[in-house]
Design a protein around this motif. Structure first.
Motif, PDB file in Angstrom:
ATOM      1  N   VAL A   7      39.530  86.559  14.839  1.00  0.00           N
ATOM      2  CA  VAL A   7      40.524  86.886  13.909  1.00  0.00           C
ATOM      3  C   VAL A   7      41.826  87.487  15.123  1.00  0.00           C
ATOM      4  O   VAL A   7      42.724  87.012  15.361  1.00  0.00           O
ATOM      5  CB  VAL A   7      40.675  87.886  12.929  1.00  0.00           C
ATOM      6  CG1 VAL A   7      42.074  88.143  12.475  1.00  0.00           C
ATOM      7  CG2 VAL A   7      39.927  87.122  11.892  1.00  0.00           C
ATOM      8  N   GLY A   8      41.190  88.308  16.020  1.00  0.00           N
ATOM      9  CA  GLY A   8      42.200  88.888  16.853  1.00  0.00           C
ATOM     10  C   GLY A   8      42.689  88.171  17.958  1.00  0.00           C
ATOM     11  O   GLY A   8      43.863  87.922  18.361  1.00  0.00           O
ATOM     12  N   SER A  10      43.201  84.682  17.601  1.00  0.00           N
ATOM     13  CA  SER A  10      44.048  83.956  17.058  1.00  0.00           C
ATOM     14  C   SER A  10      45.296  84.237  16.591  1.00  0.00           C
ATOM     15  O   SER A  10      46.411  83.788  16.883  1.00  0.00           O
ATOM     16  CB  SER A  10      43.154  83.437  15.526  1.00  0.00           C
ATOM     17  OG  SER A  10      42.019  82.788  16.010  1.00  0.00           O
ATOM     18  N   TYR A  11      45.211  85.859  16.393  1.00  0.00           N
ATOM     19  CA  TYR A  11      46.526  86.419  16.107  1.00  0.00           C
ATOM     20  C   TYR A  11      47.321  86.451  17.235  1.00  0.00           C
ATOM     21  O   TYR A  11      48.465  86.207  17.076  1.00  0.00           O
ATOM     22  CB  TYR A  11      46.158  87.526  15.404  1.00  0.00           C
ATOM     23  CG  TYR A  11      47.219  88.650  14.964  1.00  0.00           C
ATOM     24  CD1 TYR A  11      47.842  88.266  13.612  1.00  0.00           C
ATOM     25  CD2 TYR A  11      47.829  89.383  15.640  1.00  0.00           C
ATOM     26  CE1 TYR A  11      49.227  88.864  13.354  1.00  0.00           C
ATOM     27  CE2 TYR A  11      48.948  90.343  15.130  1.00  0.00           C
ATOM     28  CZ  TYR A  11      49.754  89.846  13.839  1.00  0.00           C
ATOM     29  OH  TYR A  11      50.546  90.549  13.384  1.00  0.00           O
ATOM     30  N   ALA A  14      48.687  83.035  17.952  1.00  0.00           N
ATOM     31  CA  ALA A  14      49.876  82.586  17.132  1.00  0.00           C
ATOM     32  C   ALA A  14      51.059  83.357  17.700  1.00  0.00           C
ATOM     33  O   ALA A  14      52.092  82.809  17.535  1.00  0.00           O
ATOM     34  CB  ALA A  14      49.298  82.920  15.922  1.00  0.00           C
ATOM     35  N   TRP A  15      51.117  84.437  17.881  1.00  0.00           N
ATOM     36  CA  TRP A  15      52.273  85.528  18.139  1.00  0.00           C
ATOM     37  C   TRP A  15      52.865  84.965  19.502  1.00  0.00           C
ATOM     38  O   TRP A  15      53.839  84.828  19.615  1.00  0.00           O
ATOM     39  CB  TRP A  15      52.033  86.732  17.970  1.00  0.00           C
ATOM     40  CG  TRP A  15      52.241  87.272  16.527  1.00  0.00           C
ATOM     41  CD1 TRP A  15      51.420  87.640  15.784  1.00  0.00           C
ATOM     42  CD2 TRP A  15      53.712  87.289  16.004  1.00  0.00           C
ATOM     43  NE1 TRP A  15      51.904  88.032  14.636  1.00  0.00           N
ATOM     44  CE2 TRP A  15      53.381  87.971  14.677  1.00  0.00           C
ATOM     45  CE3 TRP A  15      54.975  87.299  16.242  1.00  0.00           C
ATOM     46  CZ2 TRP A  15      54.242  88.289  13.827  1.00  0.00           C
ATOM     47  CZ3 TRP A  15      55.844  87.401  15.575  1.00  0.00           C
ATOM     48  CH2 TRP A  15      55.474  87.804  14.157  1.00  0.00           C
ATOM     49  N   ALA A  57      54.602  92.044  15.410  1.00  0.00           N
ATOM     50  CA  ALA A  57      53.192  91.798  15.538  1.00  0.00           C
ATOM     51  C   ALA A  57      52.445  92.951  15.254  1.00  0.00           C
ATOM     52  O   ALA A  57      51.343  93.101  14.703  1.00  0.00           O
ATOM     53  CB  ALA A  57      52.907  90.918  16.796  1.00  0.00           C
ATOM     54  N   PHE A  61      49.766  93.557  11.825  1.00  0.00           N
ATOM     55  CA  PHE A  61      48.419  93.092  12.302  1.00  0.00           C
ATOM     56  C   PHE A  61      47.328  93.696  11.169  1.00  0.00           C
ATOM     57  O   PHE A  61      46.460  93.358  11.044  1.00  0.00           O
ATOM     58  CB  PHE A  61      48.102  93.559  13.798  1.00  0.00           C
ATOM     59  CG  PHE A  61      46.586  93.554  14.106  1.00  0.00           C
ATOM     60  CD1 PHE A  61      45.957  92.445  14.231  1.00  0.00           C
ATOM     61  CD2 PHE A  61      45.747  94.573  14.034  1.00  0.00           C
ATOM     62  CE1 PHE A  61      44.797  92.100  14.626  1.00  0.00           C
ATOM     63  CE2 PHE A  61      44.513  94.420  14.446  1.00  0.00           C
ATOM     64  CZ  PHE A  61      43.994  93.224  14.494  1.00  0.00           C
ATOM     65  N   ILE A  64      46.910  91.472   8.424  1.00  0.00           N
ATOM     66  CA  ILE A  64      46.151  90.202   8.485  1.00  0.00           C
ATOM     67  C   ILE A  64      44.887  90.693   8.826  1.00  0.00           C
ATOM     68  O   ILE A  64      43.833  90.054   8.292  1.00  0.00           O
ATOM     69  CB  ILE A  64      46.800  89.752   9.485  1.00  0.00           C
ATOM     70  CG1 ILE A  64      48.206  89.267   9.382  1.00  0.00           C
ATOM     71  CG2 ILE A  64      45.866  88.456  10.231  1.00  0.00           C
ATOM     72  CD1 ILE A  64      48.499  88.337   8.423  1.00  0.00           C
ATOM     73  N   ASN A  65      44.625  91.967   9.583  1.00  0.00           N
ATOM     74  CA  ASN A  65      43.350  92.408   9.718  1.00  0.00           C
ATOM     75  C   ASN A  65      42.338  92.681   8.579  1.00  0.00           C
ATOM     76  O   ASN A  65      41.315  92.254   8.493  1.00  0.00           O
ATOM     77  CB  ASN A  65      43.313  93.328  10.957  1.00  0.00           C
ATOM     78  CG  ASN A  65      41.957  93.869  11.622  1.00  0.00           C
ATOM     79  OD1 ASN A  65      41.157  92.804  11.844  1.00  0.00           O
ATOM     80  ND2 ASN A  65      41.704  94.920  11.769  1.00  0.00           N
TER      81      ASN A  65
END
Length: 70
Positions: A7-8, A10-11, A14-15, A57, A61, A64-65
């Motif tokens: 997830v980290g 990918s995040y 994406a940013w 972001a 975060f 999203i996390n």
């Protein structure tokens, strides 16, 4: 690789894409009307866009996390 790591990564990826896209769209307008390629204005456009993107972001975060990791 754990879900948290995935997830980290990918995040952040994406940013980077979001920042580059928004910065490029803003830069396109200014290149047509305001400054020349390679000028200080172009540099500042991407730096300012990066700072704003970073702040957003960091703010988003935790949401999203919590949604994807918990």
């Amino acid at each position: 690789m754990s879900k948290k790591t995935l997830v980290g990564i990918s995040y952040v990826s994406a940013w980077i894409i979001i920042w580059g896209t928004i910065g490029s769209l803003i830069d396109f307008y200014f290149l047509q009307n305001t400054y020349l390629p390679g000028s200080l204005g172009q540099f500042l456009t991407f730096i300012i866009t990066a700072i704003i993107s970073l702040i957003v972001a960091i703010y988003i975060f935790p949401i999203i996390n919590k949604k994807f990791v918990s």
